[in-house]
Design an enzyme around this catalytic site. Structure first.
Site, PDB file in Angstrom:
ATOM      1  CB  THR A   1      -0.916  -0.002   1.257  1.00  0.00           C
ATOM      2  OG1 THR A   1      -1.787  -1.110   1.164  1.00  0.00           O
ATOM      3  CG2 THR A   1      -1.735   1.264   1.357  1.00  0.00           C
TER       4      THR A   1
ATOM      5  CG  ASP B   1      -1.900  -6.762  -2.627  1.00  0.00           C
ATOM      6  OD1 ASP B   1      -2.804  -5.914  -2.585  1.00  0.00           O
ATOM      7  OD2 ASP B   1      -1.730  -7.629  -1.738  1.00  0.00           O
TER       8      ASP B   1
ATOM      9  CD  GLN C   1      -8.452 -22.622  16.966  1.00  0.00           C
ATOM     10  OE1 GLN C   1      -9.454 -21.921  17.113  1.00  0.00           O
ATOM     11  NE2 GLN C   1      -8.534 -23.904  16.676  1.00  0.00           N
ATOM     12  CB  CYS C   2      -4.798 -18.070  22.528  1.00  0.00           C
ATOM     13  SG  CYS C   2      -6.050 -19.065  23.331  1.00  0.00           S
TER      14      CYS C   2
ATOM     15  NE  ARG D   1      -4.418 -20.501  13.751  1.00  0.00           N
ATOM     16  CZ  ARG D   1      -5.577 -19.852  13.833  1.00  0.00           C
ATOM     17  NH1 ARG D   1      -6.585 -20.186  13.040  1.00  0.00           N
ATOM     18  NH2 ARG D   1      -5.749 -18.888  14.704  1.00  0.00           N
TER      19      ARG D   1
ATOM     20  CB  THR E   1       0.725 -11.775  14.455  1.00  0.00           C
ATOM     21  OG1 THR E   1      -0.049 -12.607  13.675  1.00  0.00           O
ATOM     22  CG2 THR E   1      -0.111 -11.169  15.533  1.00  0.00           C
TER      23      THR E   1
ATOM     24  CB  THR F   1       0.345  -4.536   6.284  1.00  0.00           C
ATOM     25  OG1 THR F   1      -0.887  -4.372   5.587  1.00  0.00           O
ATOM     26  CG2 THR F   1       1.018  -3.201   6.490  1.00  0.00           C
TER      27      THR F   1
END
Ligand code: ASP
Length: 345
Positions: free
Chosen positions: A14, A58, A279-280, A247, A167, A90
């Site tokens: 971007t 991208d 998954q947390c 996960r 993340t 990102t």
């Protein structure tokens, strides 16, 4: 001794995008356009050279071949620069940062990934601060000439994060990244406050060793209540599969279904490496804590500790490309190679 120069590697994202007049969608523009939007470049107190990807992308189109290309560019310019800033979208920045942390072994110079949520030609852009601060961090060094941050990092919105701990957490706010299991390596406000106790120290007596290969015979799959035996069986018996990031719930739990444990144990026995990632967003996997996790351990599933998914899949791709020994890979997954996990019980 520092060279006073930083190499900017523009991959797309971007930060350098503009609107396509036909579709109104954002798409990558070339690097000169980006520079024209930034007269501030002239005031930066370090020399900045630029390397542009022939076709800026991208970051949804990022892939392991392009990671190898980035490694090649860094290797080809390594001695001539104090550090490297990679302009990157990102969306997959945390995957690229994780991958590069394993591909650039014993990194002795800063590699800082950054980008922005608003293109640099927009009035409220976050791109200028992100870019200028990243350049300053990439050039920063101690009095003895060694770099302040010889690591692959993501700099975004006031925080310098270890790349393989970061993340993407926000598709809208300027604070697009976080690192839930490791505090920032530096906080940026009026001053840049480096947290030296957290920053890795490479072996300056050894050269940086680049790695180019990644094995993509891997998959990430997420457990959910109601997951079907047929689907899991189909996935885990696909012919070329060598690595799985699973996960799980909470501290590494899974439903106590006999068929699930049987399928996982059979895959492990066939040499597939299965890594347990929660998954947390925060906290580690502790497989011995509940019986659901304990059963996974018995089925040969390996703890991913407090790794992000992005990092676990990148580490697995890296290790699988360099060894055919599943047991060795399982052992390496349980060792921090470049600060990517914190070991726990
Ligand atoms: N889709 C864009 C990309 O990842 C988003 C961004 O740059 O922030 O390239």
């Amino acid at each position: 001794m520092p060279t006073g120069r930083v190499l900017l590697i523009y991959t797309g994202g971007t930060i350098g995008m503009g609107r396509n007049p036909d579709t109104d969608a954002l798409e990558p523009l070339d690097f000169n356009h980006l520079i024209q939007q930034m007269p501030e470049f002239g005031g930066i107190p370090v020399g900045v050279d630029a390397y542009q990807f022939p076709e800026p992308i991208d970051s949804s189109d990022m892939n392991p071949q392009l990671w190898a290309r980035i490694v090649e560019i860094i290797v080809g310019h390594y001695d001539r620069y104090d550090g490297f800033v990679i302009l990157h979208g990102t969306d997959t920045m945390a995957f690229t940062a994780s991958a590069l942390s394993f591909m650039l072994e014993n990194l002795t110079k800063p590699v800082i990934l950054t980008g922005s949520q608003l293109p640099i030609n927009q009035l409220r852009t976050d791109g200028k601060e992100n870019l200028i601060t990243s350049i300053e961090i990439a050039a920063a060094h101690h009095a003895d000439g060694t770099p302040r941050v010889p690591e692959v990092c993501i700099y975004f919105s006031g925080k310098l994060l270890r790349g393989n701990r970061a993340t993407k957490i926000n598709s809208e706010g300027f604070n697009a990244f976080d690192s839930f299991n490791l505090p920032p390596l530096a906080d940026v406000g009026v001053n840049i406050i480096y947290h030296d106790d957290l920053i890795l120290r490479p072996d300056y007596e050894r050269p940086m060793t680049p790695h180019f290969a990644m094995n993509t015979d891997v998959v990430v799959f997420t457990l959910f209540p109601g997951i079907q035996e047929e689907t899991v069986r189909y996935l885990l018996t696909s012919p070329d599969l060598r690595g799985v990031v699973m996960r799980t719930y909470g501290s590494g739990n899974a439903p106590q279904l006999p068929w699930l444990m049987e399928v996982l144990a059979a895959a492990t026995a066939r040499g597939i490496v299965i890594i347990n990632i929660t998954q947390c967003a925060a906290g580690p996997v502790q497989m011995a804590r509940y019986s659901g996790g304990f059963l996974l351990k018995n089925a040969g599933v390996i703890s991913g500790y407090d790794s992000t998914v992005e990092c676990a899949i990148a580490k697995l791709m890296h290790l699988l490309a360099h060894s055919n020994d599943a047991e060795f890979i399982r052992q390496q997954m349980c060792r921090p190679l470049c600060g990517e996990i914190t070991l726990n019980a």
